[in-house]
Design a protein around this motif. Sequence first.
Motif, PDB file in Angstrom:
ATOM      1  N   LEU A 236       1.024  -1.321   0.022  1.00  0.00           N
ATOM      2  CA  LEU A 236       0.197  -0.180   0.353  1.00  0.00           C
ATOM      3  C   LEU A 236       1.007   1.484   0.032  1.00  0.00           C
ATOM      4  O   LEU A 236       1.465   0.824   0.781  1.00  0.00           O
ATOM      5  CB  LEU A 236      -0.764  -0.139   1.347  1.00  0.00           C
ATOM      6  N   ILE A 237       1.065   1.886  -0.843  1.00  0.00           N
ATOM      7  CA  ILE A 237       1.728   3.284  -1.674  1.00  0.00           C
ATOM      8  C   ILE A 237       0.381   4.419  -0.925  1.00  0.00           C
ATOM      9  O   ILE A 237      -0.360   4.877  -1.617  1.00  0.00           O
ATOM     10  CB  ILE A 237       1.933   3.634  -2.883  1.00  0.00           C
TER      11      ILE A 237
ATOM     12  N   VAL B 130       0.437  -9.806   5.990  1.00  0.00           N
ATOM     13  CA  VAL B 130       1.772  -8.444   5.684  1.00  0.00           C
ATOM     14  C   VAL B 130       1.652  -8.190   4.650  1.00  0.00           C
ATOM     15  O   VAL B 130       1.049  -7.696   3.972  1.00  0.00           O
ATOM     16  CB  VAL B 130       2.910  -9.608   4.723  1.00  0.00           C
ATOM     17  N   ILE B 131       1.383  -6.800   5.337  1.00  0.00           N
ATOM     18  CA  ILE B 131       0.683  -5.908   4.549  1.00  0.00           C
ATOM     19  C   ILE B 131       2.345  -4.446   4.761  1.00  0.00           C
ATOM     20  O   ILE B 131       2.781  -4.462   5.373  1.00  0.00           O
ATOM     21  CB  ILE B 131      -0.279  -4.291   5.236  1.00  0.00           C
ATOM     22  N   LEU B 132       2.571  -4.465   3.626  1.00  0.00           N
ATOM     23  CA  LEU B 132       3.736  -3.556   3.135  1.00  0.00           C
ATOM     24  C   LEU B 132       3.614  -2.145   3.083  1.00  0.00           C
ATOM     25  O   LEU B 132       2.304  -1.302   1.904  1.00  0.00           O
ATOM     26  CB  LEU B 132       4.761  -3.723   2.559  1.00  0.00           C
ATOM     27  N   ILE B 133       3.962  -0.807   3.636  1.00  0.00           N
ATOM     28  CA  ILE B 133       3.235   0.609   3.656  1.00  0.00           C
ATOM     29  C   ILE B 133       4.338   1.456   2.974  1.00  0.00           C
ATOM     30  O   ILE B 133       5.353   1.202   4.056  1.00  0.00           O
ATOM     31  CB  ILE B 133       2.662   0.579   4.432  1.00  0.00           C
ATOM     32  N   ASP B 134       4.450   2.242   1.313  1.00  0.00           N
ATOM     33  CA  ASP B 134       5.341   2.943   1.103  1.00  0.00           C
ATOM     34  C   ASP B 134       4.958   4.140   1.168  1.00  0.00           C
ATOM     35  O   ASP B 134       3.931   4.449   1.515  1.00  0.00           O
ATOM     36  CB  ASP B 134       5.726   2.726  -0.123  1.00  0.00           C
ATOM     37  N   GLU B 135       6.573   5.048   2.085  1.00  0.00           N
ATOM     38  CA  GLU B 135       5.998   6.360   1.952  1.00  0.00           C
ATOM     39  C   GLU B 135       5.308   6.912   3.300  1.00  0.00           C
ATOM     40  O   GLU B 135       4.329   7.564   3.634  1.00  0.00           O
ATOM     41  CB  GLU B 135       5.151   7.241   0.958  1.00  0.00           C
ATOM     42  N   ALA B 136       5.520   5.685   4.167  1.00  0.00           N
ATOM     43  CA  ALA B 136       4.796   5.595   5.563  1.00  0.00           C
ATOM     44  C   ALA B 136       4.938   7.233   6.271  1.00  0.00           C
ATOM     45  O   ALA B 136       3.659   7.719   6.758  1.00  0.00           O
ATOM     46  CB  ALA B 136       5.018   4.587   6.530  1.00  0.00           C
ATOM     47  N   GLN B 137       6.111   7.696   5.803  1.00  0.00           N
ATOM     48  CA  GLN B 137       6.178   9.413   6.700  1.00  0.00           C
ATOM     49  C   GLN B 137       5.074  10.147   6.002  1.00  0.00           C
ATOM     50  O   GLN B 137       5.102  11.192   7.109  1.00  0.00           O
ATOM     51  CB  GLN B 137       7.523   9.984   6.021  1.00  0.00           C
ATOM     52  N   MET B 138       3.510   9.909   5.254  1.00  0.00           N
ATOM     53  CA  MET B 138       2.669  10.447   5.432  1.00  0.00           C
ATOM     54  C   MET B 138       1.874  10.252   6.113  1.00  0.00           C
ATOM     55  O   MET B 138       0.158  11.315   6.686  1.00  0.00           O
ATOM     56  CB  MET B 138       2.401   9.827   4.324  1.00  0.00           C
ATOM     57  N   LEU B 139       2.039   9.160   6.873  1.00  0.00           N
ATOM     58  CA  LEU B 139       0.859   8.812   7.567  1.00  0.00           C
ATOM     59  C   LEU B 139       1.014  10.333   9.479  1.00  0.00           C
ATOM     60  O   LEU B 139       2.514   9.572  10.397  1.00  0.00           O
ATOM     61  CB  LEU B 139       1.369   7.591   8.402  1.00  0.00           C
TER      62      LEU B 139
ATOM     63  N   ILE C  98       3.199  -5.948  10.225  1.00  0.00           N
ATOM     64  CA  ILE C  98       3.233  -4.026   8.737  1.00  0.00           C
ATOM     65  C   ILE C  98       4.956  -4.520   8.763  1.00  0.00           C
ATOM     66  O   ILE C  98       5.403  -4.023   9.910  1.00  0.00           O
ATOM     67  CB  ILE C  98       2.593  -3.197   9.844  1.00  0.00           C
ATOM     68  N   LEU C  99       4.632  -3.408   8.124  1.00  0.00           N
ATOM     69  CA  LEU C  99       6.642  -3.292   7.668  1.00  0.00           C
ATOM     70  C   LEU C  99       6.454  -1.935   6.571  1.00  0.00           C
ATOM     71  O   LEU C  99       5.805  -1.535   5.645  1.00  0.00           O
ATOM     72  CB  LEU C  99       6.699  -4.158   6.264  1.00  0.00           C
ATOM     73  N   PHE C 100       6.896  -1.084   7.359  1.00  0.00           N
ATOM     74  CA  PHE C 100       6.525   0.817   7.581  1.00  0.00           C
ATOM     75  C   PHE C 100       8.319   0.401   6.164  1.00  0.00           C
ATOM     76  O   PHE C 100       9.099   0.257   7.199  1.00  0.00           O
ATOM     77  CB  PHE C 100       6.576   1.527   8.807  1.00  0.00           C
ATOM     78  N   PHE C 101       7.655   2.218   5.172  1.00  0.00           N
ATOM     79  CA  PHE C 101       9.349   1.996   5.186  1.00  0.00           C
ATOM     80  C   PHE C 101       8.493   3.885   4.274  1.00  0.00           C
ATOM     81  O   PHE C 101       7.701   3.872   4.202  1.00  0.00           O
ATOM     82  CB  PHE C 101       9.337   1.577   2.976  1.00  0.00           C
ATOM     83  N   GLY C 102       9.772   4.652   4.878  1.00  0.00           N
ATOM     84  CA  GLY C 102       9.460   5.537   5.174  1.00  0.00           C
ATOM     85  C   GLY C 102      10.562   7.298   5.014  1.00  0.00           C
ATOM     86  O   GLY C 102      12.168   5.957   5.320  1.00  0.00           O
ATOM     87  N   LEU C 103      10.869   8.016   4.877  1.00  0.00           N
ATOM     88  CA  LEU C 103      11.888   8.540   5.172  1.00  0.00           C
ATOM     89  C   LEU C 103      11.737   8.988   6.910  1.00  0.00           C
ATOM     90  O   LEU C 103      10.820   8.396   7.725  1.00  0.00           O
ATOM     91  CB  LEU C 103      11.947  10.086   3.906  1.00  0.00           C
ATOM     92  N   PRO C 104      12.742   9.804   7.485  1.00  0.00           N
ATOM     93  CA  PRO C 104      13.314   9.419   8.839  1.00  0.00           C
ATOM     94  C   PRO C 104      11.864  10.119   9.698  1.00  0.00           C
ATOM     95  O   PRO C 104      11.992   9.513  10.663  1.00  0.00           O
ATOM     96  CB  PRO C 104      14.651  10.161   8.653  1.00  0.00           C
TER      97      PRO C 104
END
Length: 300
Positions: free
Chosen positions: A78-79, A129-138, A163-169
């Motif tokens: 999920l992006i 498994v749900i992968l969340i990309d651009e998670a810094q938007m949350l 849940i796997l979060f991928f995001g900026l610092p």
Amino acid sequence: MSYLEHFEFAREPFSNAPDARFYFDSEQHLQAQRRLRFAVDSNKGLAVVVGGIGTGKTTLARRMLDQLGEDRYQSSLLIMVHSGVTPEWLLSHIALQMGVASPAADRLVILRQLYERLLEIDAQGRRAVILIDEAQMLQTRELMEEFRGLLNLEIPGRKLLNILFFGLPELEDNLRLDPPLAQRVAVRCQITPFTAQNTATYIWHRLQVAGGRRMVFDDDAIAAVHQYSRGVPRLINTLCDNCLFDAALLDRKQIDEQIVIQAAQALDLSGDDSAPLDDVDLDRGLEQIESMLDRLEMKL
């Protein structure tokens, strides 16, 4: 004649479009994959990948998704494309991606539907498994609380959803909006720009995947690419792509430092931005990389 013909490539070696054929397993990306796989297979619940702009987080997320076969996993990516999502929107989409055919409008009913679906997945011997990309938007506490609630969907002995979060610092600041959620991060990975050696290996890897049979960048050119790109893969791609184009226009078969410098200047990558990343503080470095990428996107 295009530069593909000039260099006898079968495809563009440095496109920034997602393409699994070009995936590059640097040591840090390989370690991150292993840690994420450990988190999923052990039902750890929450794992986080943070890294600067253009360092390959999205590529890593897609790689992970490709490796989670349907026989053992119910997985989905999920992006987050904007920061205005609501907890209801989020919950409904996660339910859909986990296989709930018609999520209800009522939040509590969706949670029941999702819980029953996760039980089905577990009974099949698979991991959800749900992968969340651009998670810094949350960016709200309500969203973080929703994720904490999802992690509470469990049966004795194990969690039902990973849940796997991928995001900026700044993702880590978002997690701290809900301290109990931040405490549940079981695995954390940090992706950093390439070293000079990684940059050289990465360039050669992409040339080979594109059908290249020799290194068309000389040593000084590679060093210049690393300097101007700061080892950020997305910038390496853009700069090398322009170098190939310029070399073809000049009818040159080998790319030297001067071609790289001219391409970098045309892309407005010169000046202070070319200082090695290690010489600036992290926040300033991220701002400069973001500025460079914004300028490149305006040019393309």
